[in-house]
Structures are given as structure tokens and as C-alpha cells.
Design a protein around this motif. Structure first.
Motif, PDB file in Angstrom:
ATOM      1  N   ARG A  54      19.903  33.076  59.863  1.00 23.65           N
ATOM      2  CA  ARG A  54      19.014  34.128  59.318  1.00 23.65           C
ATOM      3  C   ARG A  54      19.777  34.965  58.292  1.00 23.65           C
ATOM      4  O   ARG A  54      19.263  35.253  57.220  1.00 23.65           O
ATOM      5  CB  ARG A  54      18.483  35.032  60.437  1.00 23.65           C
ATOM      6  CG  ARG A  54      17.333  34.466  61.227  1.00 23.65           C
ATOM      7  CD  ARG A  54      16.860  35.441  62.313  1.00 23.65           C
ATOM      8  NE  ARG A  54      16.416  36.714  61.782  1.00 23.65           N
ATOM      9  CZ  ARG A  54      15.192  36.967  61.323  1.00 23.65           C
ATOM     10  NH1 ARG A  54      14.280  36.010  61.315  1.00 23.65           N
ATOM     11  NH2 ARG A  54      14.862  38.157  60.874  1.00 23.65           N
ATOM     12  N   GLU A  55      21.004  35.349  58.641  1.00 25.93           N
ATOM     13  CA  GLU A  55      21.808  36.144  57.710  1.00 25.93           C
ATOM     14  C   GLU A  55      22.092  35.349  56.436  1.00 25.93           C
ATOM     15  O   GLU A  55      22.011  35.891  55.328  1.00 25.93           O
ATOM     16  CB  GLU A  55      23.113  36.591  58.377  1.00 25.93           C
ATOM     17  CG  GLU A  55      23.992  37.455  57.493  1.00 25.93           C
ATOM     18  CD  GLU A  55      23.355  38.751  57.015  1.00 25.93           C
ATOM     19  OE1 GLU A  55      23.765  39.235  55.938  1.00 25.93           O
ATOM     20  OE2 GLU A  55      22.448  39.282  57.684  1.00 25.93           O
ATOM     21  N   ASP A  56      22.415  34.077  56.571  1.00 27.10           N
ATOM     22  CA  ASP A  56      22.625  33.226  55.392  1.00 27.10           C
ATOM     23  C   ASP A  56      21.357  33.167  54.540  1.00 27.10           C
ATOM     24  O   ASP A  56      21.424  33.195  53.309  1.00 27.10           O
ATOM     25  CB  ASP A  56      23.025  31.808  55.800  1.00 27.10           C
ATOM     26  CG  ASP A  56      24.470  31.700  56.255  1.00 27.10           C
ATOM     27  OD1 ASP A  56      25.230  32.684  56.111  1.00 27.10           O
ATOM     28  OD2 ASP A  56      24.830  30.618  56.765  1.00 27.10           O
ATOM     29  N   ALA A  57      20.219  33.069  55.203  1.00 34.37           N
ATOM     30  CA  ALA A  57      18.942  32.994  54.478  1.00 34.37           C
ATOM     31  C   ALA A  57      18.670  34.290  53.720  1.00 34.37           C
ATOM     32  O   ALA A  57      18.201  34.266  52.577  1.00 34.37           O
ATOM     33  CB  ALA A  57      17.801  32.679  55.444  1.00 34.37           C
ATOM     34  N   VAL A  58      18.968  35.417  54.341  1.00 36.77           N
ATOM     35  CA  VAL A  58      18.751  36.708  53.673  1.00 36.77           C
ATOM     36  C   VAL A  58      19.687  36.836  52.468  1.00 36.77           C
ATOM     37  O   VAL A  58      19.271  37.282  51.394  1.00 36.77           O
ATOM     38  CB  VAL A  58      18.933  37.884  54.659  1.00 36.77           C
ATOM     39  CG1 VAL A  58      18.905  39.219  53.935  1.00 36.77           C
ATOM     40  CG2 VAL A  58      17.847  37.845  55.725  1.00 36.77           C
ATOM     41  N   ARG A  59      20.919  36.430  52.626  1.00 34.04           N
ATOM     42  CA  ARG A  59      21.871  36.465  51.498  1.00 34.04           C
ATOM     43  C   ARG A  59      21.406  35.543  50.369  1.00 34.04           C
ATOM     44  O   ARG A  59      21.479  35.905  49.194  1.00 34.04           O
ATOM     45  CB  ARG A  59      23.274  36.060  51.963  1.00 34.04           C
ATOM     46  CG  ARG A  59      23.887  37.019  52.928  1.00 34.04           C
ATOM     47  CD  ARG A  59      24.601  38.119  52.208  1.00 34.04           C
ATOM     48  NE  ARG A  59      25.089  39.108  53.166  1.00 34.04           N
ATOM     49  CZ  ARG A  59      25.187  40.384  52.897  1.00 34.04           C
ATOM     50  NH1 ARG A  59      24.832  40.845  51.722  1.00 34.04           N
ATOM     51  NH2 ARG A  59      25.624  41.221  53.791  1.00 34.04           N
ATOM     52  N   ALA A  60      20.928  34.370  50.740  1.00 32.56           N
ATOM     53  CA  ALA A  60      20.404  33.441  49.731  1.00 32.56           C
ATOM     54  C   ALA A  60      19.173  34.031  49.056  1.00 32.56           C
ATOM     55  O   ALA A  60      18.989  33.885  47.839  1.00 32.56           O
ATOM     56  CB  ALA A  60      20.072  32.101  50.375  1.00 32.56           C
TER      57      ALA A  60
ATOM     58  N   SER B 286      24.593  29.626  64.739  1.00 27.17           N
ATOM     59  CA  SER B 286      23.467  30.174  65.503  1.00 27.17           C
ATOM     60  C   SER B 286      22.295  30.499  64.576  1.00 27.17           C
ATOM     61  O   SER B 286      22.463  30.624  63.350  1.00 27.17           O
ATOM     62  CB  SER B 286      23.905  31.442  66.230  1.00 27.17           C
ATOM     63  OG  SER B 286      24.084  32.503  65.309  1.00 27.17           O
ATOM     64  N   ALA B 287      21.128  30.685  65.183  1.00 23.54           N
ATOM     65  CA  ALA B 287      19.944  31.060  64.402  1.00 23.54           C
ATOM     66  C   ALA B 287      20.159  32.411  63.723  1.00 23.54           C
ATOM     67  O   ALA B 287      19.730  32.621  62.582  1.00 23.54           O
ATOM     68  CB  ALA B 287      18.710  31.093  65.298  1.00 23.54           C
ATOM     69  N   GLY B 288      20.856  33.319  64.392  1.00 22.80           N
ATOM     70  CA  GLY B 288      21.150  34.623  63.796  1.00 22.80           C
ATOM     71  C   GLY B 288      22.026  34.500  62.560  1.00 22.80           C
ATOM     72  O   GLY B 288      21.792  35.175  61.556  1.00 22.80           O
ATOM     73  N   GLU B 289      23.020  33.625  62.643  1.00 20.57           N
ATOM     74  CA  GLU B 289      23.886  33.396  61.477  1.00 20.57           C
ATOM     75  C   GLU B 289      23.106  32.729  60.353  1.00 20.57           C
ATOM     76  O   GLU B 289      23.288  33.067  59.174  1.00 20.57           O
ATOM     77  CB  GLU B 289      25.085  32.536  61.875  1.00 20.57           C
ATOM     78  CG  GLU B 289      26.063  33.255  62.793  1.00 20.57           C
ATOM     79  CD  GLU B 289      27.087  32.324  63.420  1.00 20.57           C
ATOM     80  OE1 GLU B 289      28.224  32.779  63.621  1.00 20.57           O
ATOM     81  OE2 GLU B 289      26.754  31.154  63.715  1.00 20.57           O
TER      82      GLU B 289
ATOM     83  N   PHE C 122      11.202  28.491  57.734  1.00 23.49           N
ATOM     84  CA  PHE C 122      10.010  29.157  58.264  1.00 23.49           C
ATOM     85  C   PHE C 122      10.084  29.372  59.772  1.00 23.49           C
ATOM     86  O   PHE C 122       9.307  30.141  60.324  1.00 23.49           O
ATOM     87  CB  PHE C 122       8.738  28.414  57.865  1.00 23.49           C
ATOM     88  CG  PHE C 122       8.336  28.714  56.445  1.00 23.49           C
ATOM     89  CD1 PHE C 122       7.950  29.993  56.064  1.00 23.49           C
ATOM     90  CD2 PHE C 122       8.368  27.725  55.473  1.00 23.49           C
ATOM     91  CE1 PHE C 122       7.599  30.279  54.756  1.00 23.49           C
ATOM     92  CE2 PHE C 122       8.014  28.004  54.165  1.00 23.49           C
ATOM     93  CZ  PHE C 122       7.630  29.282  53.799  1.00 23.49           C
ATOM     94  N   ARG C 123      11.012  28.722  60.442  1.00 27.92           N
ATOM     95  CA  ARG C 123      11.272  29.068  61.842  1.00 27.92           C
ATOM     96  C   ARG C 123      12.101  30.340  61.923  1.00 27.92           C
ATOM     97  O   ARG C 123      11.989  31.099  62.882  1.00 27.92           O
ATOM     98  CB  ARG C 123      11.974  27.917  62.567  1.00 27.92           C
ATOM     99  CG  ARG C 123      10.980  26.868  63.036  1.00 27.92           C
ATOM    100  CD  ARG C 123      11.648  25.816  63.887  1.00 27.92           C
ATOM    101  NE  ARG C 123      11.633  24.590  63.068  1.00 27.92           N
ATOM    102  CZ  ARG C 123      12.584  23.697  63.022  1.00 27.92           C
ATOM    103  NH1 ARG C 123      13.658  23.814  63.760  1.00 27.92           N
ATOM    104  NH2 ARG C 123      12.472  22.647  62.247  1.00 27.92           N
TER     105      ARG C 123
END
Length: 177
Positions: free
Chosen positions: A7-13, A2-5, A43-44
Motif C-alpha cells: 500500500r505504501e509503495d502504491a501511494v508513493r507510486a 506485506s499488504a501494508g508495505e 484494487f485489492r
């Protein structure tokens, strides 16, 4: 995923990448690559590099607070302090949170918004430590100050013995250097 998952991966990265290169020295391309997504998709998820950095600031503090709550887990007083200190030391072992914290503090010197978020989150962390332990302000101060000292010792790869032996081990180390 999901986009939420994502997003969390992106924040961790972002924690990893901003920790390594700081805000200015980190590209969104490097973060996107670590996540395994395209830069346009990143960026989305986040409208800007700055939004991603600020999300990483929040995540870093969330992780510290979660670790303190988990470590205290029903303990109180000095027993909670000892457990929380041990958990913080394990967080330092990976280097991810420490590197990011150091970059966060550097960014806060020149960025009012980062400084304000950091100020607010430090206050929340301070209150959480006090609530979890039930210890007076001076004991919370000693716990937080010891944590900041551990940041420096870890960053400089200074050997030390944690706990009650910390002072002695640092004295012995300083006499050898």
C-alpha cells in the motif's frame, strides 16, 4: 512484502504518476506498473482510483509535515525557519512533491472532497510550523508564502539565490529576461 508495505509503495507510486498526469490523465495501470503489481491487486489495496488519489494527498502532506519536524529538530525561532526552508528546497529538487502539489491544487478547484482535505491539512501544516518555530502568525505567513513562491520559481525554472538574497536575485533575473 506485506499488504501494508505494498500500500505504501502504491501511494508513493501514485505521488509520481498523479504528479505527472493529474487525476484524469493517470491510469491505475501506470501506477500498478510502477509498483510492480497487477492492476487487480492494486484494487485489492485501494478500492478505487479516487481512494488512491486521496491517500496520495494525505501522503504528500504527511511528507511535508515530517520534513518540517525533522528539519526543525530541536531548533527554534528563525533557526528553525531557516532549517525548514532548506529542507523544503531539497524536497522541491526531486520534483515529485511539487508536481503532485500542483495537481492537487488543480483538482481542488473542482472537487469538494479534495478541497476539504487540502484545507484541513494546510491548517495542520500551518499550526505545525507555528508550533515548531514559536514564531508569530506573520512570520509563519512569510515562511509559507516564500515556500509557495519557491514552488512557482522551481516550476518555471527561474534561477534564484535562497535566503536573504532571494529578492535581489529575483530582481536581477527579472531585469535580464
Amino acid at each position: 512484502m506485506s499488504a501494508g508495505e505494498r500500500r505504501e509503495d502504491a501511494v508513493r507510486a501514485a505521488l509520481h504518476e498523479f504528479g505527472r498526469g493529474g487525476y484524469e490523465g493517470t491510469s491505475t495501470a501506470a501506477i500498478a506498473k510502477r509498483v510492480g503489481v497487477s492492476q487487480p491487486y492494486l484494487f485489492r489495496l485501494f478500492p478505487s482510483k479516487r481512494a488512491l488519489f486521496l491517500a496520495a494527498v494525505e501522503r504528500c502532506f504527511d511528507d511535508m509535515e515530517e520534513a518540517m519536524r525533522d528539519a526543525a529538530g530541536g531548533k527554534y525561532g528563525q533557526e528553525a525557519i531557516v532549517a525548514m526552508g532548506a529542507r523544503y528546497r531539497t524536497m522541491l529538487d526531486s520534483g515529485v512533491h511539487l508536481k503532485f502539489q500542483l495537481q492537487l491544487y488543480a483538482a481542488a478547484l473542482d472537487d469538494e472532497e479534495v478541497r476539504q482535505i487540502g484545507n484541513t491539512r494546510w491548517a495542520e501544516l500551518w499550526r505545525t510550523i507555528g508550533e515548531l518555530t514559536g514564531e508569530p502568525a506573520d512570520e509563519v505567513l512569510l515562511f509559507v508564502a516564500r515556500g509557495m513562491l519557491l514552488n512557482v520559481l522551481t516550476a518555471l525554472d527561474v534561477p534564484y539565490t535562497p535566503g536573504a538574497e532571494l529578492g535581489r536575485s529575483l530582481r536581477e533575473w527579472s531585469e535580464k529576461v
